[in-house]
Write an enzyme that holds these catalytic residues in place. Structure first.
Site, PDB file in Angstrom:
ATOM      1  CB  CYS A   1     -15.867   8.844 -11.997  1.00 14.39           C
ATOM      2  SG  CYS A   1     -15.889   7.264 -11.123  1.00 14.39           S
TER       3      CYS A   1
ATOM      4  CB  THR B   1       7.352  -1.777   2.447  1.00 17.09           C
ATOM      5  OG1 THR B   1       6.275  -1.570   3.383  1.00 17.09           O
ATOM      6  CG2 THR B   1       7.516  -3.257   2.167  1.00 17.09           C
TER       7      THR B   1
END
Length: 455
Positions: A79, A343
């Site tokens: 990264c 959810t």
């Protein structure tokens, strides 16, 4: 990403503005990670507070060590975005530029951390108390327990942040090497106050049309959730059956892989910050290896990890715990065009699937729910972002949950400068769930090994 799902920096509300100001005051910049996270302000506030404490407040490690460890951790996943940020910070706090020529130029104490770094990033289940002992009993280059806890939290923080960076397609800022700018199309006749309140115009002409197929996919997922809840209420599987379902899901997760699964050699700019560049992710029980299941009832974050971190690095356990809870519980009670949707079942399936990939089992969870709620394309995306984030592609992102907006998935754009989702984003930010579940899984293995060393 449709323009109706984006806003421009400078049009943020009061809370966002406060977070921007705090971030700038703390970091001396407004980075793209902050710009992406800001539309989940409760999470961003917790994230910034935790990161500030780890990098700048009083703690066991000197400031330049903290940034160098961040470089080591981000480099394991290639990264370069995070590596470059912390190279600048490392130099800013007085770090020796020679260390940046390669890990072999850093103090032996930091070099010794390389083994733990690579196992945490790629195969945390292999960490044992012997690895901890080697770090704590290396005479003049030894780590104290408090220093090691600080280092472990930093390593896991930046491994998971690398997942977030790749999962959201974050690119460098305009003033950084490889950075770009982006000028969105005109938004004339488009009231920014409407956008920030989740309203996209009378006809919502900027949004992509909702297809019949997409509507059916959403409703099918909601129906599965309803059926699973009814099954829970009617009967509960035996412990033996629950264990069998976990083993099946763990085994199946080994065969979830991307068709784009190809090795990419890290650049010298990144690879010089870590050793053993060929070492990477290998499935939990593949290649003839069998590692015992990590049972959460025997060692959990809530009952064991939290108190250990807080004892050796005061207040950090509390900060991490708050961040985990916010990510896990973050919801807008919506699913695509549907409102007032619970959810929690879906969020738990995502979190537990990630832990299952790391061999962590919750005795009270029915792993049969995972295959009902997460399709293969979504599993591919999850596994890639969590285990090999540097291989994440836009195609993987586009292939799952096609019926959901970008803001619901949690990805911005893979174009040069991230576009920002609206604060009315109706569902849990998927990438936040992925990275926090990953961080907690890494921490559990490291902290269990430390606990075993101490007892």
């Amino acid at each position: 990403m449709p323009l109706g799902e984006t806003i421009q920096v400078g049009n943020e509300d009061a809370m966002m503005h406060t977070l921007f100001a705090e971030s700038f005051a703390t970091l001396g910049r407004l980075d793209n990670v902050t710009l992406v996270m800001v539309f989940h302000p409760q999470y961003l506030e917790s994230f910034l507070k935790t990161q500030h404490y780890l990098l700048q407040m009083d703690g066991p490690l000197p400031l330049h060590y903290r940034h160098y460890i961040g470089i080591m951790a981000a480099a394991r996943h290639q990264c370069s975005y995070l590596v470059n940020l912390h190279v600048n910070d490392f130099l800013h706090v007085g770090g020796d530029p020679k260390w940046l020529n390669g890990l072999e130029n850093a103090p032996q104490k930091l070099q010794n951390l390389g083994e733990l770094n690579k196992m945490l990033a790629h195969r945390p289940w292999l960490i044992t108390k012997e690895h901890i002992e080697q770090l704590l009993k290396t005479e003049e280059n030894s780590w104290s327990l408090a220093e090691l806890i600080h280092a472990v939290v930093l390593l896991t923080h930046y491994h998971s942040l690398a997942s977030f960076t790749f999962g959201c397609g974050i690119s460098p800022e305009i003033d950084c090497e490889g950075g770009h700018t982006f000028r969105p199309p005109s938004v004339s006749n488009y009231c920014i106050c409407d956008m920030t309140n989740g309203y996209h115009g009378v006809d919502d002409i900027h949004a992509s049309p909702t297809t019949t197929e997409s509507v059916c996919e959403v409703e099918a997922l909601m129906e599965k959730m309803k059926q699973l809840q009814e099954c829970r209420d009617e009967e509960e599987a035996s412990q033996e059956e629950m264990a069998t379902r976990f083993e099946r899901e763990k085994r199946e997760s080994m065969f979830v892989c991307s068709s784009e699964d190809e090795e990419s050699a890290p650049t010298r700019d990144v690879s010089r910050h870590f050793e053993d560049t060929s070492y990477g992710y290998k499935d939990f029980s593949r290649h003839g290896m069998h590692v015992p299941t990590f049972r959460a009832q025997d060692y959990s974050w809530e009952d064991h990890g939290y108190s250990l971190v807080n004892r050796l690095y005061p207040d950090v356990g509390q900060l991490l715990d708050e961040k985990f809870h916010i990510a896990y519980n973050l919801t807008y009670n919506t699913m695509a065009m549907h409102k007032d949707v619970d959810t929690s079942m879906l969020r738990r399936a995502i979190w537990n699937y990630i832990h299952c990939m790391f061999g962590i089992r919750y005795d009270d969870y029915d792993y049969g729910e995972i295959n009902q709620l997460l399709d293969r394309s979504f599993k591919v995306y999850i596994k890639t972002v969590v285990c090999t984030p540097e291989k994440t592609t836009k195609r993987m992102y586009d292939s799952f949950w096609r019926q959901f907006e970008h803001s619901e998935k949690g990805q911005t754009t893979l174009s040069p400068l991230p576009l920002l989702t609206t604060p009315s984003a109706p569902q849990v930010h998927v990438n936040l769930l992925l990275v926090e579940a990953r961080m907690q899984a890494e921490l559990l293995y490291a902290l269990r090994a430390i606990t075993r060393y101490m007892t």
